[in-house]
Design a protein around this motif. Sequence first.
Motif, short mmCIF file in Angstrom:
data_model
loop_
_atom_site.label_atom_id
_atom_site.label_comp_id
_atom_site.label_asym_id
_atom_site.label_seq_id
_atom_site.Cartn_x
_atom_site.Cartn_y
_atom_site.Cartn_z
N ASP A 102 0.99 -2.51 -4.97
CA ASP A 102 1.30 -2.55 -6.39
C ASP A 102 0.14 -3.24 -7.09
N TRP B 89 -1.25 -4.76 -10.27
CA TRP B 89 -0.54 -5.34 -11.41
C TRP B 89 -1.39 -6.44 -12.05
N CYS C 99 1.07 -7.79 -17.87
CA CYS C 99 1.64 -6.44 -17.90
C CYS C 99 3.17 -6.47 -17.88
N CYS D 256 4.84 -4.16 -15.32
CA CYS D 256 4.63 -4.71 -13.97
C CYS D 256 5.71 -5.74 -13.65
N LYS D 257 6.01 -6.59 -14.63
CA LYS D 257 7.04 -7.61 -14.45
C LYS D 257 8.42 -6.97 -14.31
N ALA E 197 8.82 -5.70 -10.66
CA ALA E 197 8.63 -6.69 -9.60
C ALA E 197 9.91 -7.00 -8.83
N LYS F 70 1.18 -6.76 -3.24
CA LYS F 70 0.83 -6.84 -4.66
C LYS F 70 -0.62 -7.30 -4.77
N ASP G 90 -3.25 -8.48 -7.75
CA ASP G 90 -3.52 -8.84 -9.14
C ASP G 90 -4.92 -8.34 -9.51
N ILE H 98 -1.86 0.18 -15.28
CA ILE H 98 -0.93 -0.48 -14.38
C ILE H 98 0.46 -0.49 -15.01
N PRO H 99 1.51 -0.59 -14.23
CA PRO H 99 1.50 -0.66 -12.78
C PRO H 99 1.03 0.67 -12.16
#
Length: 106
Positions: free
Chosen positions: A25, A27, A31, A34-35, A38, A56, A58, A74-75
């Motif tokens: 992922d 991310w 974003c 993205c959150k 998660a 994940k 970053d 992203i994501p």
Amino acid sequence: MATINVTDEGFQKDVLDSDKPVLVDFWAEWCGPCKMIAPALEELSEELADKVTIAKMDIMENTGVPGKMGVQSIPYLVLFKNGEPAAQMRGAAPKGQLKQWLEGEL
């Protein structure tokens, strides 16, 4: 198993050299979508632990791998099998859709 954090330095070992498929992922902290996904990815990492590792990365802290892969939005989820990208999904989706896509690709 919970999701793992992967870095540019550990990408080869943690993703490409993994003996099982790895979903990465890409991310960033800023974003929103993205959150949103998660928690679903955390749950899927537990539910599918015997089939896939969910990692994940970053993109703000690690620019090398995302740059080489041409990550532009992203994501961005990429499933790696045997060290190669096998499937990808852009954008956020509900957990059920993520799970269905991932199981279909495994």
